[in-house]
Write a protein that holds these residues in place. Structure first.
Motif, PDB file in Angstrom:
ATOM      1  N   UNK A  32       0.903  -1.221   0.114  1.00  0.00           N
ATOM      2  CA  UNK A  32       0.031  -0.206   0.030  1.00  0.00           C
ATOM      3  C   UNK A  32       0.873   1.409   0.035  1.00  0.00           C
ATOM      4  N   UNK A  33       1.764   1.335   0.968  1.00  0.00           N
ATOM      5  CA  UNK A  33       2.762   2.535   0.917  1.00  0.00           C
ATOM      6  C   UNK A  33       2.124   3.937   0.928  1.00  0.00           C
ATOM      7  N   UNK A  34       0.898   3.846   1.654  1.00  0.00           N
ATOM      8  CA  UNK A  34       0.268   5.085   1.624  1.00  0.00           C
ATOM      9  C   UNK A  34       0.965   6.333   2.467  1.00  0.00           C
ATOM     10  N   UNK A  35       1.054   7.523   1.746  1.00  0.00           N
ATOM     11  CA  UNK A  35       1.493   8.460   2.377  1.00  0.00           C
ATOM     12  C   UNK A  35       0.643   9.073   3.505  1.00  0.00           C
ATOM     13  N   UNK A  36       1.269   9.975   4.465  1.00  0.00           N
ATOM     14  CA  UNK A  36       0.331  10.595   5.456  1.00  0.00           C
ATOM     15  C   UNK A  36      -0.609  11.122   5.004  1.00  0.00           C
ATOM     16  N   UNK A  37      -1.610  11.299   5.648  1.00  0.00           N
ATOM     17  CA  UNK A  37      -3.100  11.971   5.463  1.00  0.00           C
ATOM     18  C   UNK A  37      -3.442  11.570   4.038  1.00  0.00           C
ATOM     19  N   UNK A  38      -3.458  10.370   3.433  1.00  0.00           N
ATOM     20  CA  UNK A  38      -3.705  10.050   2.386  1.00  0.00           C
ATOM     21  C   UNK A  38      -5.140   9.516   2.412  1.00  0.00           C
ATOM     22  N   UNK A  39      -5.944   9.324   3.650  1.00  0.00           N
ATOM     23  CA  UNK A  39      -7.131   8.853   3.634  1.00  0.00           C
ATOM     24  C   UNK A  39      -7.396   8.264   4.795  1.00  0.00           C
ATOM     25  N   UNK A  40      -8.924   7.575   5.021  1.00  0.00           N
ATOM     26  CA  UNK A  40      -9.346   7.065   6.340  1.00  0.00           C
ATOM     27  C   UNK A  40      -8.517   5.822   6.538  1.00  0.00           C
ATOM     28  N   UNK A  93      -1.983   7.602  -4.115  1.00  0.00           N
ATOM     29  CA  UNK A  93      -1.670   9.025  -4.872  1.00  0.00           C
ATOM     30  C   UNK A  93      -2.247  10.190  -4.060  1.00  0.00           C
ATOM     31  N   UNK A  94      -2.775   9.956  -3.049  1.00  0.00           N
ATOM     32  CA  UNK A  94      -3.344  10.936  -2.214  1.00  0.00           C
ATOM     33  C   UNK A  94      -4.270  11.942  -3.057  1.00  0.00           C
ATOM     34  N   UNK A  95      -5.245  11.209  -3.636  1.00  0.00           N
ATOM     35  CA  UNK A  95      -6.223  11.761  -4.447  1.00  0.00           C
ATOM     36  C   UNK A  95      -7.627  11.341  -4.052  1.00  0.00           C
TER      37      UNK A  95
END
Length: 220
Positions: free
Chosen positions: A116-124, A191-193
């Motif tokens: 996943x490697x989601x960046x900070x504040x990418x979603x819930x 992608x923080x979209x």
């Protein structure tokens, strides 16, 4: 003072002996396996390793080909949860596997967080954990052996409960006219979209409307 130094040296030596480190590479992926528990079942260790090399390449191919090529597992005697992942390192509680030796698909869930490697504040956070448990449901190698399954729908549930509750909702969406929604959500998070409107963009309905549809006919 000399006696104390000798005791400390002996303790450090004992700790060094207790910890083992293996490096294994298959098909371009490397797993560093650090074991701090000299009583850890070798059969469980082998199953954890096998599960990694079975599911991680599949998760990467399906969700993120740019995922890390090197992952570290630590059988961590100081960790008191079940498992936790950060910075491409997954820590496992050895006591959990003494009680639940068949729960090897903890690996499937945890390494999905690396993919996943989601960046900070990418979603819930409930989406993050829901997707990881959906992937465990979809790609797990022996969920049945662990007695792990998605829970039946109950009116008291909410899609924000994360983990298996959210995972079942996602599985329902995939099978009820919204195939590919999990991959699309995963990409939006990475992608923080992601926004609250993402659900409507992907499905034509808000997440609350989708949950109402699910509640009306929750059979997978």
């Amino acid at each position: 003072m000399k006696y104390k130094l000798m005791v400390m040296a002996c303790l450090l030596t004992a700790a060094a002996k207790a910890e083992t480190r293996d490096s294994l590479t298959q098909n371009g992926y490397t797993l560093i396996f650090i074991n701090q528990d000299d009583g850890f079942d070798p059969a469980v260790k082998e199953r954890l390793i096998s599960t990694f090399f079975t599911v991680y390449p599949k998760e990467a191919a399906a969700y993120n080909l740019n995922t890390a090529r090197k992952v570290t597992f630590v059988i961590d005697t100081s960790y008191k949860g079940v498992a936790a992942t950060g910075n491409n390192v997954t820590s496992f509680n050895p006591e959990w596997f003494r009680k639940h030796p068949g729960d090897i698909d903890v690996v499937t869930h945890e390494v999905m967080h690396i993919v996943q490697a989601y960046p900070h504040h990418s979603g819930p956070g409930w989406i993050t954990e829901g997707i990881a448990d959906y992937v465990r449901y979809d790609m797990g190698v022996d969920n049945a052996g662990a007695g792990w399954k998605l829970p039946d729908y109950k009116p008291t549930q909410s899609y924000t409960q994360a983990y298996r509750v959210t995972a079942r909702f996602l599985a329902w969406l995939e099978g009820h006219g919204h195939a590919g929604v999990v991959k699309a959500l995963d990409n939006a998070m990475r992608t923080r979209t992601y926004t609250d409107n993402t659900w409507k963009q992907l499905t034509g309905k808000s997440v609350d409307e989708l949950w109402a549809d699910y509640a009306a006919n929750p059979a997978l």
